[in-house]
Design an enzyme around this catalytic site. Structure first.
Site, PDB file in Angstrom:
ATOM      1  N   GLU A  14       5.563 -44.387 -10.008  1.00 50.74           N
ATOM      2  CA  GLU A  14       4.442 -44.002  -8.877  1.00 50.74           C
ATOM      3  C   GLU A  14       5.729 -43.075  -8.025  1.00 50.74           C
ATOM      4  O   GLU A  14       5.380 -42.053  -7.639  1.00 50.74           O
ATOM      5  CB  GLU A  14       4.216 -44.859  -7.890  1.00 50.74           C
ATOM      6  CG  GLU A  14       3.460 -45.991  -8.498  1.00 50.74           C
ATOM      7  CD  GLU A  14       2.172 -45.624  -9.465  1.00 50.74           C
ATOM      8  OE1 GLU A  14       1.797 -44.165  -9.182  1.00 50.74           O
ATOM      9  OE2 GLU A  14       1.692 -46.167 -10.417  1.00 50.74           O
ATOM     10  N   GLY A  58      -2.232 -50.759 -11.064  1.00 54.97           N
ATOM     11  CA  GLY A  58      -0.886 -51.144 -11.056  1.00 54.97           C
ATOM     12  C   GLY A  58      -0.183 -50.826  -9.874  1.00 54.97           C
ATOM     13  O   GLY A  58       0.369 -51.361  -8.748  1.00 54.97           O
ATOM     14  N   HIS A  97       5.842 -39.601  -9.702  1.00 53.47           N
ATOM     15  CA  HIS A  97       4.647 -38.810  -9.259  1.00 53.47           C
ATOM     16  C   HIS A  97       5.079 -37.796  -8.054  1.00 53.47           C
ATOM     17  O   HIS A  97       4.247 -36.943  -7.823  1.00 53.47           O
ATOM     18  CB  HIS A  97       3.603 -39.599  -9.042  1.00 53.47           C
ATOM     19  CG  HIS A  97       2.713 -40.057 -10.268  1.00 53.47           C
ATOM     20  ND1 HIS A  97       1.981 -39.001 -11.052  1.00 53.47           N
ATOM     21  CD2 HIS A  97       2.222 -41.239 -10.639  1.00 53.47           C
ATOM     22  CE1 HIS A  97       1.492 -39.666 -11.969  1.00 53.47           C
ATOM     23  NE2 HIS A  97       1.406 -41.008 -11.616  1.00 53.47           N
ATOM     24  N   GLU A 115       0.126 -43.329  -6.806  1.00 57.73           N
ATOM     25  CA  GLU A 115       1.042 -42.695  -6.030  1.00 57.73           C
ATOM     26  C   GLU A 115       0.734 -42.048  -4.697  1.00 57.73           C
ATOM     27  O   GLU A 115       0.886 -40.800  -4.292  1.00 57.73           O
ATOM     28  CB  GLU A 115       1.517 -41.479  -7.015  1.00 57.73           C
ATOM     29  CG  GLU A 115       0.480 -40.608  -7.251  1.00 57.73           C
ATOM     30  CD  GLU A 115      -0.451 -40.794  -8.608  1.00 57.73           C
ATOM     31  OE1 GLU A 115      -0.601 -42.056  -8.690  1.00 57.73           O
ATOM     32  OE2 GLU A 115      -1.046 -39.892  -9.344  1.00 57.73           O
ATOM     33  N   ARG A 175      -7.071 -56.179 -11.334  1.00 58.58           N
ATOM     34  CA  ARG A 175      -6.301 -55.031 -12.095  1.00 58.58           C
ATOM     35  C   ARG A 175      -7.235 -54.512 -13.262  1.00 58.58           C
ATOM     36  O   ARG A 175      -7.009 -55.219 -14.477  1.00 58.58           O
ATOM     37  CB  ARG A 175      -4.742 -55.208 -12.259  1.00 58.58           C
ATOM     38  CG  ARG A 175      -3.912 -54.038 -12.695  1.00 58.58           C
ATOM     39  CD  ARG A 175      -2.725 -54.672 -12.589  1.00 58.58           C
ATOM     40  NE  ARG A 175      -1.768 -53.496 -13.303  1.00 58.58           N
ATOM     41  CZ  ARG A 175      -0.289 -53.477 -13.645  1.00 58.58           C
ATOM     42  NH1 ARG A 175      -0.004 -54.702 -13.378  1.00 58.58           N
ATOM     43  NH2 ARG A 175       0.399 -52.731 -14.184  1.00 58.58           N
ATOM     44  N   TYR A 208      -0.927 -40.299 -20.994  1.00 56.24           N
ATOM     45  CA  TYR A 208       0.504 -41.014 -20.634  1.00 56.24           C
ATOM     46  C   TYR A 208       1.474 -41.097 -21.651  1.00 56.24           C
ATOM     47  O   TYR A 208       2.400 -40.407 -21.629  1.00 56.24           O
ATOM     48  CB  TYR A 208       0.126 -42.464 -20.086  1.00 56.24           C
ATOM     49  CG  TYR A 208      -0.528 -42.569 -18.941  1.00 56.24           C
ATOM     50  CD1 TYR A 208      -1.998 -42.455 -18.846  1.00 56.24           C
ATOM     51  CD2 TYR A 208       0.164 -43.143 -17.855  1.00 56.24           C
ATOM     52  CE1 TYR A 208      -2.632 -42.931 -17.573  1.00 56.24           C
ATOM     53  CE2 TYR A 208      -0.448 -43.223 -16.625  1.00 56.24           C
ATOM     54  CZ  TYR A 208      -2.072 -43.127 -16.590  1.00 56.24           C
ATOM     55  OH  TYR A 208      -2.668 -43.662 -15.318  1.00 56.24           O
TER      56      TYR A 208
HETATM   57  N1  BES Z   1      -2.252 -42.346 -10.919  1.00 53.35           N
HETATM   58  C1  BES Z   1      -2.472 -43.674 -11.703  1.00 53.35           C
HETATM   59  C2  BES Z   1      -3.614 -44.381 -11.285  1.00 53.35           C
HETATM   60  C3  BES Z   1      -5.050 -43.669 -11.422  1.00 53.35           C
HETATM   61  C4  BES Z   1      -4.965 -42.719 -12.632  1.00 53.35           C
HETATM   62  C5  BES Z   1      -6.079 -44.004 -10.760  1.00 53.35           C
HETATM   63  C6  BES Z   1      -6.254 -42.069 -12.846  1.00 53.35           C
HETATM   64  C7  BES Z   1      -7.127 -43.225 -10.991  1.00 53.35           C
HETATM   65  C8  BES Z   1      -7.444 -42.516 -11.637  1.00 53.35           C
HETATM   66  C9  BES Z   1      -1.117 -44.327 -11.458  1.00 53.35           C
HETATM   67  O1  BES Z   1       0.109 -43.500 -11.314  1.00 53.35           O
HETATM   68  C10 BES Z   1      -0.823 -45.034 -12.874  1.00 53.35           C
HETATM   69  O2  BES Z   1      -0.789 -44.466 -13.832  1.00 53.35           O
HETATM   70  N2  BES Z   1      -0.695 -46.349 -12.658  1.00 53.35           N
HETATM   71  C11 BES Z   1      -0.478 -47.287 -13.726  1.00 53.35           C
HETATM   72  C12 BES Z   1       0.716 -47.652 -13.848  1.00 53.35           C
HETATM   73  C13 BES Z   1       1.728 -46.941 -14.651  1.00 53.35           C
HETATM   74  C14 BES Z   1       3.085 -47.667 -14.852  1.00 53.35           C
HETATM   75  C15 BES Z   1       1.201 -46.651 -16.144  1.00 53.35           C
HETATM   76  C16 BES Z   1      -1.451 -48.612 -13.666  1.00 53.35           C
HETATM   77  O3  BES Z   1      -2.075 -48.681 -12.536  1.00 53.35           O
HETATM   78  O4  BES Z   1      -1.257 -49.169 -14.410  1.00 53.35           O
HETATM   79 ZN    ZN Z   2       0.636 -42.336 -13.022  1.00 49.63          ZN
END
Ligand code: BES
Ligand code: ZN
Length: 605
Positions: A298, A270, A301, A273, A559, A387
């Site tokens: 993001e 999604g 972060h 950061e 995604r 999370y």
């Molecule tokens: N840092 C994460 C994405 C990530 C985590 C990439 C671990 C690779 C390994 C990013 O901040 C994230 O959490 N994205 C979420 C959105 C969020 C609102 C929960 C996503 O991509 O869905």
């Molecule tokens: Zn995140």
């Protein structure tokens, strides 16, 4: 660097099991990249110069992480060559690169290399996969341990580096990085970047393609392909407001600018950061700004994750739990408490669902915040637990201590650990001292050890309530029973639709689903979250008229958060299993390696 600085750098003894780096003896403190992008061969060629700081008088060798890199030479600043040895490739860890120092202690080592076309961090897209169809596109995704597939480095979140880069691109291509812009020579296709704030290597990021830019505020703006940039800037118009709100709550934004880039639809997340430049999926462009909480996430972060970083991937909840908590504080500041509360409730629903799934799969250990990743890829720990369980622990603390004290604690946490990487243990010791003022009895009463080190959900979880969700949850029950469409309100906002769809029972009759679909055009709904929630209901009920829409969705975006549950649901239902296999076969090669490696576990190729 001062002696004190050096002492501090090596002071914290933690073991990151996901790096080959001999980090107790020597550390990389700066990386200078010189990269040329070859879109025809799908390789990056160039060099990385690592600046080294030694912890000991005698160091025999420097061990770095690599994966799929072809090395052509390793030299110090004077041009002396060094002998090196590449170990055996060991699964997700990649290949250890050992550079023998031969009695010397070079301050810098320059490694010349070429990446592999299959490098997991890098996705190369042909022009046909972009909106204009005119130019190729490339983007990287280094978190968690993929930086090593395009940069030889100590690929550990506990080893921070500053960096600079010179990037050479073909005509018509603009590169951007998670850094400040330097002097570009656009006519020659040479671009320069620099970041003088120390970050973990997983935050080094590059995207390149036919890019346009539109300013949002003095510190904010959006990059995207020309055909997308206007829509993107409209959708993300609140970015400047978000930074202002965040500074009010969490202290100074220390990175300078905050821009975003909307990537082609195959971006596996999604949002990501990357400092100064959030990477985002186009599935956030709903046309009504209803999915911008991902942008708030993001941005958050920039405090939790990028400023204060998890030292190892077992501490990932320090990044994501804190960030999810801050995300909802930002949503509350900008969009109101009502929406923030509904998002908390949806998050809690996801959390309970995940815990139930882990228990069903006999993996209760994976419901522990401080997760055990021995023998596993760090991405296995990327579940709802860090999370949502993390965010819920912080919500519990906020509720107990009150916002004033809790915010004061957060602000000292950021000031104390700015630009440092910390472990769960250090984070908890600090919390006990600063927030609990050392009160052991209270520490026990609030069950902090249990929150962090035990399975499942502690009893002092705070359960938010929403009157609006009372209506949507009741509507789901009534509708499933009676099929009465009057209880379904076409004016519901995104979170209300999500609650309604999630609250539907496992089994809903096909004729009711057909009526619902027809009344609200659900197969064609533009909002990716609502579409996804609807498709999950449709698949588990083998509602055939939705399958074309499922195929379309799976074909037009990559995604992982959507792909994985959809393919899993298709696979779990014997009546849709073959359909899922057929779709996957057709579109697998359009996905990012991070996504198809995940789906391959559901549908082995
Ligand atoms: N840092 C994460 C994405 C990530 C985590 C990439 C671990 C690779 C390994 C990013 O901040 C994230 O959490 N994205 C979420 C959105 C969020 C609102 C929960 C996503 O991509 O869905
Ligand atoms: Zn995140």
């Amino acid at each position: 660097m001062t002696t004190l600085g050096l002492l501090l750098m090596f002071a914290f003894n933690f073991k990151d099991i996901h790096t080959y780096g001999n980090v107790d003896e020597v550390r990389t403190t700066h990386l200078s990249l010189e990269l040329a992008l070859d879109f025809d061969k799908k390789v990056i060629t160039g060099s990385t110069t690592a600046t080294l700081k030694y912890a000991k008088d005698k160091v025999d060798h420097v061990d770095l992480d690599t994966d799929g890199l072809t090395i052509s030479s390793i030299k110090d600043a004077k041009g002396n060559s060094y002998r090196y040895e590449l170990g055996k490739k060991t699964g997700y860890m990649g290949t250890r690169l050992r550079v023998f120092l031969n009695g010397k202690k070079p301050e810098k080592l320059t490694i010349k290399y070429t990446t592999d076309p299959g490098a997991e961090a890098v996705q190369w897209l042909g022009p046909e996969k972009t909106t204009s169809g005119k130019y190729p596109f490339l983007f990287t995704q280094s978190q968690s341990i993929f930086a090593r597939t395009w940069i030889p480095c100590m690929d550990s979140p506990g080893v921070r580096v500053t960096y600079d880069a010179v990037v050479k691109v073909p005509k018509g291509i603009t590169p951007v990085m998670s850094a400040e812009h330097g002097k570009h020579d656009k006519a020659k296709g040479i671009y320069r970047f620099k970041l003088d704030k120390a970050i973990p290597p997983y935050l080094i990021a590059l995207a390149a393609g036919e890019l346009a830019f539109k300013e949002i505020g003095p510190r904010t703006g959006v990059y995207a392909e020309p055909a997308v940039v206007e829509k993107a800037a409209w959708e993300f118009a609140d970015m400047e407001k978000m930074v202002i709100a965040a500074e009010k709550g969490f202290g100074e934004y220390r990175w300078g600018r905050w821009d975003a880039i909307v990537l082609p639809p195959s971006f596996p997340f999604g949002g990501m950061e990357n400092p100064l430049l959030t990477f985002a999926t186009p599935t956030l462009i709903a046309g009504d700004r209803s999915l911008v909480s991902v942008m708030a996430h993001e941005l958050a972060h920039s405090w939790t994750g990028n400023l204060v970083t998890n030292a190892t991937w077992a501490d990932f909840w320090l990044n994501e739990g804190y960030t999810t908590y801050l995300e909802r504080r930002l949503v509350e500041m900008i969009y109101g408490a009502d929406i923030a509360t509904m998002q908390k409730i949806l998050g809690q629903g996801d959390l309970r669902g995940s815990i139930a799934d882990f228990n069903k799969q006999n993996l209760p250990g994976d419901t522990i915040l401080h997760v055990d990743l021995k023998g596993r890829h760090p991405d296995d720990g990327m579940t709802d637990i860090p999370y949502e369980k993390g965010a819920n622990m912080l919500l519990m603390l906020e509720t107990h201590f009150g916002r004033k004290d809790f915010d004061a604690y957060l602000n000292t946490y950021f000031d104390t650990y700015a630009f440092q990487s910390i472990t769960t243990e250090e984070g908890l010791a600090f919390m006990k001292k600063e927030l609990f003022k050392g009160d052991d009895a209270l520490w026990k009463k609030l069950k902090i050890q249990e929150w962090v080190y035990n399975e499942g959900l502690p009893a002092n979880l705070v359960i938010p309530k929403s009157d609006k969700f009372k209506i949507t949850s009741a509507a789901a029950k009534t509708f499933a029973k009676t099929g009465d469409l009057k209880v379904v309100n076409k004016d519901w906002i995104t979170v209300e639709w999500l609650d309604f769809l999630n609250a539907l029972p496992q089994k809903v009759d096909a004729d009711k689903l057909a009526a619902l679909e027809k009344a609200h055009n659900l197969n064609k709904v533009g909002n990716s979250e609502i579409l996804f929630a609807w498709q999950m209901v449709a698949i588990r009920n083998t509602y055939k008229p939705a399958l074309q829409s499922v195929e379309d969705f799976l074909s037009r975006m990559g995604r992982r958060k959507f792909l994985k549950p959809l393919y899993q649901a298709l696979h779990d239902n014997p009546k849709t299993r073959d359909f899922g296999a057929k779709v996957y076969k057709k579109v697998r090669n359009t996905y990012h390696p991070i996504s198809f490696n995940t789906i391959d576990k559901i549908y082995p190729q």
